[in-house]
Design a protein around this motif. Structure first.
Motif, mmCIF file in Angstrom:
data_model
loop_
_atom_site.group_PDB
_atom_site.id
_atom_site.type_symbol
_atom_site.label_atom_id
_atom_site.label_comp_id
_atom_site.label_asym_id
_atom_site.label_seq_id
_atom_site.Cartn_x
_atom_site.Cartn_y
_atom_site.Cartn_z
ATOM 1 N N UNK B 184 0.917 -1.246 0.041
ATOM 2 C CA UNK B 184 0.067 -0.129 -0.073
ATOM 3 C C UNK B 184 0.972 1.350 -0.144
ATOM 4 N N UNK B 185 1.988 1.062 0.464
ATOM 5 C CA UNK B 185 3.037 2.163 0.559
ATOM 6 C C UNK B 185 3.708 2.469 -0.635
ATOM 7 N N UNK B 186 3.815 1.431 -1.717
ATOM 8 C CA UNK B 186 4.177 1.410 -3.120
ATOM 9 C C UNK B 186 5.420 1.034 -3.404
ATOM 10 N N UNK B 187 6.283 0.471 -2.416
ATOM 11 C CA UNK B 187 7.409 -0.063 -2.480
ATOM 12 C C UNK B 187 7.756 -1.719 -2.338
ATOM 13 N N UNK B 188 6.419 -2.148 -1.941
ATOM 14 C CA UNK B 188 6.531 -3.705 -1.783
ATOM 15 C C UNK B 188 5.868 -4.375 -3.039
ATOM 16 N N UNK B 189 6.111 -5.595 -3.075
ATOM 17 C CA UNK B 189 5.556 -6.412 -4.032
ATOM 18 C C UNK B 189 4.289 -7.174 -3.639
#
Lengths: 101, 251, 314
Positions: B184-189
């Motif tokens: 949700x924060x955009x850096x994870x897969x």
């Protein structure tokens, strides 16, 4: 390199490994290793012979497919080239003024 | 952005790579044939290298005197966030191969997407690691096929390995809390996008290996949240021994 | 006729022309090389075990990666050397068999245990140091494949000794416990390392022939002296001592004098009575036997695939 047949039939065949160290150079014989088939030989060569950035391309040949000239033929094979100096550019005496040749 | 979560996510990636690297390194000197002894050590070295990259980044995200080594050598078992699969004992060559195959398949699809992470460090590490993992996946797939479709004995051993390891595969693609937040924060897969690809790859390779894919079974989990098998304690006891026995020493 | 061949052979050796596998060579030359190269290969493979011991316990990530890479290199060196021996008409499996049945020897140094992390430093500095001293002249060995393998080995080996020295240097600058650990390791590894050069020249029956054939370039005692001279200086940088009260500089000879070697211990370890002989050999045998099903399966699969391809092509 060996032409010996494997006495122990269970042993994986021997392969000769050739590696191109940089783009533009020839593949050069670097050694040998064992593998069950060509694909594994290439991968083994990658793991064994390119751990230190030694290569950009690999050739493998099963050792038994390599045919070599006979050392006893060396004189007949190679000595006759000795007196053909005219094949080399330095054989020719040309004036110094001549440029670009 | 939640910095603590980015740290947890990075540590999870690091711990996975370290523990499987450590396990593979146990093979060094004991492999079934010299060429493969060298191959698995290469894979171990790649994994340890990946772990170091992630730990070094994690150290930057942490308080001052944190280092890659304090993270690897001075955290406790319950603080490790690796999945259970990687900490399992090596078993025979077949079991090690299968574990690597399951894990490399997961890492392959994971890093493919992590390359596009909004976090530039994670993206850069993933991009470099993906090249390594591409080879690990190729190597381990070929071995799974070779052993599955080799001899009677090798087939049996692979079937045994499938039984041993299958219930630890679910955790690979089941998101932990910090993974959900990372998405949700955009850096994870997003692991749900990996799940199908993972299953598809495993199915294809199993088919060629003439191995049977187990049906749905109960899946073990907990490692990512610090609830491990009994094995991890022994791994860490061995790995961390010098740092624990000689606190504060330089090596 | 045989004599002519032998003269031509010796003439080539004297002129520093390399002997290649298909060239004529005296049977004794072939046998000596097989024995020496395979023994050397076995030493690399068995030598992985004492150090491999510490891969899982290396004290930090940098050391862990370095040690793993180093022990892996030794597998590579064993492989290069087995390949060189294979050119002489013996298979790797046959050489393994000789190792496993105790018919072939390997360097006795690896029958000593690695008890602390400092042992990894001492092995790198002393054992690899002694090995390099032995190996550098072998790059000029008269047998081509051996010489070429050794060039590769020496190139890769150069970081091994340096990493060992670095470990000891770090320990010697560390806590008191670390300094003690380092000194203890040097104490234990010094004499076995000095023994690595083999028996004294007058008790080394193979030396004369090996020198004539240029398989060997220096005698055991020459290399040993060189090793002692170098280490006696290097140890000062470490701030440690070598466990030899008789070690002192001799201005007359321009060399260090050193104490008597315990040859009794040397021969006992060679005979199999070292602290780890049995353990090392058992470990090698176990790895080989545990791997049998893997090797068989890979062969069987390759065979199947070849047949499938043949069917497809038909």
């Amino acid at each position: 390199m060996t032409t010996n047949e494997h006495i122990n039939s269970g042993e994986w065949p021997l392969w000769e490994i050739f590696i191109r160290s940089r783009q533009g150079l020839d593949h050069k014989h670097v050694g040998s290793l064992h593998a069950v088939d060509a694909q594994m030989a290439i991968e083994n060569a990658r793991d064994v012979y390119t751990r230190r950035m030694e290569g950009v391309s690999i050739w493998v040949v099963e050792s038994k497919h390599i045919h070599a000239s006979n050392p006893a033929d060396a004189e007949a094979f190679y000595d006759p080239a000795n007196d053909k100096a005219y094949r080399h550019p330095t054989f020719y005496n040309l004036p110094d003024e001549l440029k670009h040749m | 952005m939640n910095k603590k979560n980015l740290l947890d996510y990075t540590l999870h990636l690091a711990d996975n790579a370290l523990i499987i690297g450590h396990r593979n390194s146990e093979w060094c000197g004991h492999g079934p044939v010299l060429e493969q002894d060298i191959a698995i050590s290469n894979i171990a070295l790649d994994c340890i290298g990946q772990a170091r990259n992630f730990y070094q980044y994690a150290a930057q995200l942490s308080v001052n005197d944190t280092s890659e080594d304090s993270l690897a050598y001075l955290r406790y078992t319950i603080e490790f966030k690796n999945c259970l699969l990687v900490e399992l004992p090596n078993g025979d060559w077949g079991q090690t191969i299968l574990r690597q195959f399951y894990f490399s398949t997961y890492q392959y699809f994971l890093y493919q997407q992590l390359q596009n992470s909004s976090d530039q460090q994670l993206a850069a590490i993933a991009e470099k690691a993906l090249k390594e993992v591409t080879y690990h996946l190729r190597w381990s797939s070929e071995w799974v096929i070779r052993l599955g479709d080799g001899t009677e004995e090798s087939k049996q051993r692979m079937e045994h390995a499938v039984d041993e390891l299958w219930s630890y595969t679910g955790e690979l693609v089941q998101a932990a809390s910090y993974e959900l937040l990372a998405v949700s924060e955009g850096y994870g897969v997003d692991l749900s996008t990996i799940k199908t690809k993972w299953e598809e790859k495993v199915r294809t390779v199993f088919e060629e290996a003439t191995l049977t894919l187990p049906g749905n079974a109960w899946m073990q989990s907990g490692g990512k949240e610090g609830r491990h098998t009994e094995h991890l304690g022994f791994v860490l006891a061995e790995m961390q021994f010098l740092q624990r026995a000689y606190p504060g020493a330089e090596w | 006729m045989e004599k002519d061949f032998e003269e031509i052979f010796q003439d080539k050796v004297d002129k520093e022309i390399k002997i290649e596998p298909k060239d004529w060579m005296p049977e004794k030359y072939r046998q000596t090389l097989i024995r020496q190269i395979s023994q050397h290969a076995h030493s690399e493979i068995v030598g992985m075990l004492p150090e491999g011991n510490w891969i899982t316990r290396a004290p930090n990530l940098r050391r862990k990666a370095i040690l793993l890479a180093k022990v892996q290199d030794e597998a590579g060196h064993g492989l290069y050397l087995y390949s060189a021996a294979e050119t002489l008409g013996i298979t790797r499996d046959e050489m393994y068999d000789q190792l496993h049945t105790g018919k072939a020897k390997y360097s006795s140094i690896f029958n000593y245990p690695t008890l602390t992390w400092a042992d990894i430093g001492a092995i790198g500095w002393l054992v690899d140091g002694a090995a390099i001293m032995n190996q550098v002249p072998l790059c000029r060995s008269s047998f081509g494949p051996y010489a070429r393998a050794m060039v590769r080995v020496c190139k890769e080996e150069s970081f091994h000794q340096r990493q060992g020295f670095e470990i000891l240097l770090t320990l010697s600058k560390g806590t008191e416990a670390q300094r003690n650990m380092a000194q203890d390791a040097v104490n234990r590894w010094w004499w076995p390392s000095v023994m690595m050069f083999g028996p004294k020249d007058d008790e080394s029956p193979n030396t004369i022939m090996s020198m004539k054939w240029k398989i060997k370039r220096f005698t055991n005692d020459e290399l040993r002296q060189k090793f002692v001279d170098i280490c006696a200086e290097q140890v000062k940088i470490l701030g440690l001592t070598l466990p030899d009260n008789d070690l002192k500089w001799n201005a007359a000879t321009n060399h260090y004098d050193f104490g008597a070697i315990d040859w009794n211990e040397f021969w006992e370890v060679v005979k199999g009575n070292g602290p780890c002989n049995k353990q090392r050999l058992d470990t090698r045998k176990k790895a080989w036997e545990d791997g049998a099903w893997v090797r068989e399966a890979a062969s069987a699969y390759a065979e199947k695939r070849k047949n499938k391809k043949a069917v497809k092509a038909a």
